[in-house]
Design a protein around this motif. Structure first.
Motif, PDB file in Angstrom:
ATOM      1  N   PRO A 107       0.784  -1.147   0.252  1.00  0.00           N
ATOM      2  CA  PRO A 107      -0.395   0.024   0.199  1.00  0.00           C
ATOM      3  C   PRO A 107       0.786   1.199   0.144  1.00  0.00           C
ATOM      4  CG  PRO A 107      -1.387  -1.548   1.308  1.00  0.00           C
ATOM      5  CD  PRO A 107       0.344  -2.440   0.827  1.00  0.00           C
ATOM      6  N   SER A 108       2.558   1.496   0.272  1.00  0.00           N
ATOM      7  CA  SER A 108       2.926   2.833   0.793  1.00  0.00           C
ATOM      8  C   SER A 108       3.326   3.053  -0.730  1.00  0.00           C
ATOM      9  CB  SER A 108       4.471   2.250   1.283  1.00  0.00           C
ATOM     10  OG  SER A 108       4.939   1.582   0.712  1.00  0.00           O
ATOM     11  N   ALA A 109       2.927   2.207  -2.009  1.00  0.00           N
ATOM     12  CA  ALA A 109       3.746   2.202  -3.246  1.00  0.00           C
ATOM     13  C   ALA A 109       2.728   3.328  -3.861  1.00  0.00           C
ATOM     14  CB  ALA A 109       3.182   0.842  -4.155  1.00  0.00           C
ATOM     15  N   VAL A 110       1.318   3.404  -3.320  1.00  0.00           N
ATOM     16  CA  VAL A 110       0.355   4.668  -3.437  1.00  0.00           C
ATOM     17  C   VAL A 110      -0.130   5.690  -2.220  1.00  0.00           C
ATOM     18  CG1 VAL A 110      -1.710   4.602  -5.055  1.00  0.00           C
ATOM     19  CG2 VAL A 110      -0.777   3.528  -5.712  1.00  0.00           C
ATOM     20  N   ALA A 111       0.274   6.637  -2.512  1.00  0.00           N
ATOM     21  CA  ALA A 111       0.061   7.671  -1.627  1.00  0.00           C
ATOM     22  C   ALA A 111      -1.458   8.329  -1.633  1.00  0.00           C
ATOM     23  CB  ALA A 111      -0.035   8.994  -1.835  1.00  0.00           C
ATOM     24  N   ALA A 112      -1.752   8.031  -0.507  1.00  0.00           N
ATOM     25  CA  ALA A 112      -3.407   7.383   0.455  1.00  0.00           C
ATOM     26  C   ALA A 112      -3.918   9.100  -0.151  1.00  0.00           C
ATOM     27  CB  ALA A 112      -3.504   7.315   1.110  1.00  0.00           C
ATOM     28  N   ALA A 175      -0.533  -5.196   9.577  1.00  0.00           N
ATOM     29  CA  ALA A 175       0.866  -4.619  10.009  1.00  0.00           C
ATOM     30  C   ALA A 175       1.282  -3.065   9.182  1.00  0.00           C
ATOM     31  CB  ALA A 175       2.094  -5.511   9.459  1.00  0.00           C
ATOM     32  N   LYS A 176       1.529  -1.768  10.226  1.00  0.00           N
ATOM     33  CA  LYS A 176       2.117  -0.592   9.637  1.00  0.00           C
ATOM     34  C   LYS A 176       2.656  -0.614   8.149  1.00  0.00           C
ATOM     35  CE  LYS A 176       0.677   1.631  13.982  1.00  0.00           C
ATOM     36  NZ  LYS A 176       1.687   2.198  14.597  1.00  0.00           N
ATOM     37  N   PRO A 177       2.547   0.191   6.992  1.00  0.00           N
ATOM     38  CA  PRO A 177       3.380   0.191   6.566  1.00  0.00           C
ATOM     39  C   PRO A 177       4.686   0.262   6.642  1.00  0.00           C
ATOM     40  CG  PRO A 177       1.429   1.722   6.011  1.00  0.00           C
ATOM     41  CD  PRO A 177       1.164   1.031   7.727  1.00  0.00           C
ATOM     42  N   PRO A 178       5.474   0.687   7.639  1.00  0.00           N
ATOM     43  CA  PRO A 178       6.592   0.868   7.672  1.00  0.00           C
ATOM     44  C   PRO A 178       6.873  -0.728   8.381  1.00  0.00           C
ATOM     45  CG  PRO A 178       5.865   2.897   8.416  1.00  0.00           C
ATOM     46  CD  PRO A 178       4.796   2.407   8.415  1.00  0.00           C
ATOM     47  N   VAL A 179       6.274  -1.375   8.787  1.00  0.00           N
ATOM     48  CA  VAL A 179       6.771  -2.814   8.627  1.00  0.00           C
ATOM     49  C   VAL A 179       6.654  -3.812   7.920  1.00  0.00           C
ATOM     50  CG1 VAL A 179       6.263  -4.963  10.865  1.00  0.00           C
ATOM     51  CG2 VAL A 179       6.035  -1.780  11.286  1.00  0.00           C
ATOM     52  N   ARG A 180       5.324  -3.414   6.873  1.00  0.00           N
ATOM     53  CA  ARG A 180       5.233  -4.076   5.569  1.00  0.00           C
ATOM     54  C   ARG A 180       6.761  -4.080   4.930  1.00  0.00           C
ATOM     55  NH1 ARG A 180      -0.190  -3.124   6.117  1.00  0.00           N
ATOM     56  NH2 ARG A 180       0.254  -1.621   4.750  1.00  0.00           N
ATOM     57  N   LYS A 181       7.079  -2.534   4.991  1.00  0.00           N
ATOM     58  CA  LYS A 181       8.380  -2.820   3.606  1.00  0.00           C
ATOM     59  C   LYS A 181       9.748  -3.040   4.533  1.00  0.00           C
ATOM     60  CE  LYS A 181      10.893   1.348   1.787  1.00  0.00           C
ATOM     61  NZ  LYS A 181      10.936   3.114   1.826  1.00  0.00           N
ATOM     62  N   LEU A 182      10.145  -2.885   5.441  1.00  0.00           N
ATOM     63  CA  LEU A 182      10.909  -3.528   6.943  1.00  0.00           C
ATOM     64  C   LEU A 182      10.965  -5.068   6.032  1.00  0.00           C
ATOM     65  CD1 LEU A 182      13.277  -3.742   8.391  1.00  0.00           C
ATOM     66  CD2 LEU A 182      12.060  -4.033  10.164  1.00  0.00           C
ATOM     67  N   LEU A 186      13.800  -7.125   4.099  1.00  0.00           N
ATOM     68  CA  LEU A 186      14.364  -8.653   5.214  1.00  0.00           C
ATOM     69  C   LEU A 186      14.441  -9.320   4.470  1.00  0.00           C
ATOM     70  CD1 LEU A 186      14.650  -7.289   8.981  1.00  0.00           C
ATOM     71  CD2 LEU A 186      16.848  -6.566   6.877  1.00  0.00           C
ATOM     72  N   GLY A 187      13.123 -10.322   3.989  1.00  0.00           N
ATOM     73  CA  GLY A 187      12.644 -11.100   3.338  1.00  0.00           C
ATOM     74  C   GLY A 187      11.891 -12.362   4.064  1.00  0.00           C
ATOM     75  N   VAL A 188      11.091 -11.615   5.235  1.00  0.00           N
ATOM     76  CA  VAL A 188      10.675 -12.455   6.219  1.00  0.00           C
ATOM     77  C   VAL A 188       9.031 -12.400   5.805  1.00  0.00           C
ATOM     78  CG1 VAL A 188       9.538 -11.831   8.531  1.00  0.00           C
ATOM     79  CG2 VAL A 188      12.377 -11.250   8.522  1.00  0.00           C
ATOM     80  N   ASP A 189       8.257 -13.346   5.938  1.00  0.00           N
ATOM     81  CA  ASP A 189       7.352 -14.049   5.812  1.00  0.00           C
ATOM     82  C   ASP A 189       6.877 -12.901   7.297  1.00  0.00           C
ATOM     83  OD1 ASP A 189       4.724 -14.580   5.212  1.00  0.00           O
ATOM     84  OD2 ASP A 189       5.308 -16.938   4.866  1.00  0.00           O
ATOM     85  N   LEU A 190       5.224 -12.281   6.925  1.00  0.00           N
ATOM     86  CA  LEU A 190       4.016 -11.621   7.816  1.00  0.00           C
ATOM     87  C   LEU A 190       3.635 -12.605   8.812  1.00  0.00           C
ATOM     88  CD1 LEU A 190       3.983  -8.060   7.381  1.00  0.00           C
ATOM     89  CD2 LEU A 190       6.008  -9.196   8.646  1.00  0.00           C
ATOM     90  N   THR A 191       3.627 -13.619   7.400  1.00  0.00           N
ATOM     91  CA  THR A 191       2.422 -14.804   8.460  1.00  0.00           C
ATOM     92  C   THR A 191       2.677 -15.748   9.267  1.00  0.00           C
ATOM     93  OG1 THR A 191       2.272 -15.642   6.077  1.00  0.00           O
ATOM     94  CG2 THR A 191       1.301 -14.569   6.135  1.00  0.00           C
ATOM     95  N   THR A 192       4.477 -15.809   9.144  1.00  0.00           N
ATOM     96  CA  THR A 192       4.923 -16.271  10.239  1.00  0.00           C
ATOM     97  C   THR A 192       5.658 -16.271  11.621  1.00  0.00           C
ATOM     98  OG1 THR A 192       7.114 -16.177   9.474  1.00  0.00           O
ATOM     99  CG2 THR A 192       6.249 -18.058   8.293  1.00  0.00           C
ATOM    100  N   ILE A 193       4.677 -14.910  11.255  1.00  0.00           N
ATOM    101  CA  ILE A 193       5.851 -14.280  12.926  1.00  0.00           C
ATOM    102  C   ILE A 193       4.353 -14.306  13.909  1.00  0.00           C
ATOM    103  CG2 ILE A 193       5.569 -11.732  13.995  1.00  0.00           C
ATOM    104  CD1 ILE A 193       7.424 -11.328  11.695  1.00  0.00           C
ATOM    105  N   THR A 194       4.419 -13.955  15.186  1.00  0.00           N
ATOM    106  CA  THR A 194       3.972 -14.337  16.619  1.00  0.00           C
ATOM    107  C   THR A 194       3.168 -12.895  16.481  1.00  0.00           C
ATOM    108  OG1 THR A 194       3.965 -16.526  16.989  1.00  0.00           O
ATOM    109  CG2 THR A 194       2.696 -15.052  18.623  1.00  0.00           C
ATOM    110  N   GLU A 205       9.720  -5.009  16.334  1.00  0.00           N
ATOM    111  CA  GLU A 205      10.755  -6.003  16.959  1.00  0.00           C
ATOM    112  C   GLU A 205       9.540  -7.335  17.154  1.00  0.00           C
ATOM    113  OE1 GLU A 205      10.610  -1.799  18.066  1.00  0.00           O
ATOM    114  OE2 GLU A 205       8.803  -3.514  17.871  1.00  0.00           O
ATOM    115  N   ASP A 206       8.936  -7.696  15.775  1.00  0.00           N
ATOM    116  CA  ASP A 206       8.599  -8.258  15.856  1.00  0.00           C
ATOM    117  C   ASP A 206       9.483  -9.179  14.395  1.00  0.00           C
ATOM    118  OD1 ASP A 206       5.270  -8.732  16.812  1.00  0.00           O
ATOM    119  OD2 ASP A 206       6.680  -8.937  18.142  1.00  0.00           O
TER     120      ASP A 206
END
Length: 471
Positions: A107-112, A175-182, A186-194, A205-206
């Motif tokens: 979503p960060s690709a398009v300015a809201a 997750a917030k846009p900055p977290v999704r970007k991070l 870093l190549g992290v799949d957010l669905t694997t995070i608790t 931090e997660d």
């Protein structure tokens, strides 16, 4: 009355269909002037800065850095009358319609835009057209991608699930846009995070903790140093490999090499040459005040030798037109120099190199090399080459069997120059020796012609004064 104009991605080269957004030079809210650089894009041939065709205030960046955008797709919106009556800007385009690699998951690709009132329905945007997109201010090859833009409503501060509608039903990750970007970087799949944040929110931090946990289980393959060639990739969950999208220069190089290798029948001939006199000439030119402003190398003499050989055998300077079933003989020489850059292999060429004296050729060669290394080679410099040199000797390689640059009949590989025992004037002596390899399209160049061209290059390298006879 406020007027919002969208800037469509122009064709920055000769028939290019897409480009990558590298760096935005402006942000939402910035004031821009006509011809002010607003974005740097990477095409299949070079890095290009695009100027703004409008004056006004930036209201939307419609694509994000790193996205691949098709020519004609809108990338920026500008309010050209910011002092007029307040009015809601036009709805953002659906990025999937404008970008070759859909950015819907980013979503960060398009300015809201400003959140519309729930009491007032927002009309669907009209189909893209030259009038609605403000095509009156055209740069190069300006056009509009066919199709309708679609609207995606967003509530202010909303957090979209990762992975699209289907994935959202299975993994309602917030997750917030900055977290999704991070996480993407870093190549992290957010669905694997608790998640540990309030309401099941994934926090920064997660993500960082997940990276540390994965790293502890990974057997390192490379030393922990700078690896820019992995920067745009996605690392697998076990950390043992990285997948990097094939884009821009690497993509076009691969396509061109496959086309060349499996279309033109390649033949390569080799010649080992005593180039001691060439090395002596290079040393003298370095001390010559007329050449004090240029860098003199053996490559300069090889380039001149090849130009002289082409003058003696102009039929090698040709191209095969498969569609017309014709041979196109060129009456000019645009000398290509293969250059290895961080973006991949590029082959800019020196226009009308056959007309240049040695000093002018040295200047062109110096400028061409510098532009290739810093990524500023223009699309024009990459087009219409007629014959190429690849300097594999700069990498310490003796020789090779180079693949033809598409549309050309021959390419010369110039190998490393080494001191070796050599029979000179009937005695064994230590001499400077190199290997030359000429690959050519056997539809255009037969073995005899190829041999004559290669022998003439070698003759000038062995005795540069021979060039005075042919010049």
């Amino acid at each position: 009355m406020p007027s919002f104009q969208r800037f469509n991605l122009p064709d920055a080269g000769e028939g290019l269909t897409e480009a990558d957004i590298v760096t935005w030079s402006v942000a939402v809210g910035d004031t821009v002037e006509v011809n002010q650089p607003i974005v740097e894009i990477e095409t299949a041939k070079s890095l290009v800065e695009l100027p703004s065709p409008y004056s006004g205030v930036v209201t939307q960046l419609l694509v994000a850095e790193g996205d691949t955008v098709e020519v004609g797709a809108p990338i920026l919106e500008v309010d050209v009358d910011p002092d007029g009556e307040p009015a809601a800007p036009s709805e953002p385009v659906q990025v999937a319609d404008a970008v070759a690699e859909p950015a819907a998951a980013s979503p960060s690709a398009v300015a809201a835009p400003v959140a519309p009132s729930q009491a007032t329905p927002v009309p669907e945007p009209a189909p893209a057209s030259a009038e609605s997109e403000g095509s009156g201010a055209v740069l190069v090859g300006y056009g509009v991608k066919a199709g309708n833009a679609t609207r995606r409503e967003r509530r202010e501060g909303s957090l979209d699930p990762i992975g699209g509608a289907e994935a959202a039903g299975q993994y309602p990750v917030l997750a917030k846009p900055p977290v999704r970007k991070l996480a993407k970087e870093l190549g992290v799949d957010l669905t694997t995070i608790t998640p540990s944040g309030p309401g099941g929110l994934v926090t920064r931090e997660d993500v960082e903790q997940q990276v540390k946990a994965t790293a502890a289980q990974t057997l390192a393959t490379y030393p922990e140093d700078d690896q820019p060639w992995l920067a745009s990739g996605t690392t697998t969950r076990d950390g043992r490999s990285t997948r990097v999208p094939v884009k821009s220069v690497r993509k076009r190089t691969a396509e061109a090499m496959v086309q060349s290798a499996f279309t033109a029948p390649h033949v390569t001939e080799f010649l080992t040459v005593d180039v001691t006199e060439t090395m002596n000439l290079v040393a003298r030119l370095k001390q010559d005040r007329d050449f004090a402003d240029v860098r003199v190398t053996p490559l300069l003499i090889v380039a001149k030798a090849l130009l002289l050989a082409v003058r003696r055998h102009p039929e090698v300077n040709a191209a095969w037109d498969e569609q017309a079933q014709e041979i196109v003989y060129k009456h000019y020489v645009n000398l290509g120099i293969a250059a290895s850059t961080p973006r991949g292999l590029v082959v800019p060429n020196i226009k009308d190199a056959h007309r240049l004296p040695l000093h002018a050729l040295a200047l062109e060669l110096q400028d061409l090399t510098a532009e290739a290394r810093n990524g500023s080679t223009s699309p024009r410099a990459m087009s219409d080459g007629t014959i190429t040199i690849t300097n594999v000797g700069a990498l310490g390689i003796d020789t090779g069997t180079p693949i033809l640059n598409p549309g050309e009949a021959a390419i010369l590989a110039f190998g490393s120059i080494r001191q070796q025992p050599w029979v000179h004037e009937g005695e064994i002596a230590v001499r400077w020796v190199t290997q030359l390899a000429l690959s050519f399209d056997h539809r255009l160049v037969d073995g005899e012609l190829g041999a004559r061209v290669l022998a003439d290059v070698g003759r000038v390298m062995n005795d540069p004064s021979q060039g005075l006879v042919w010049a």
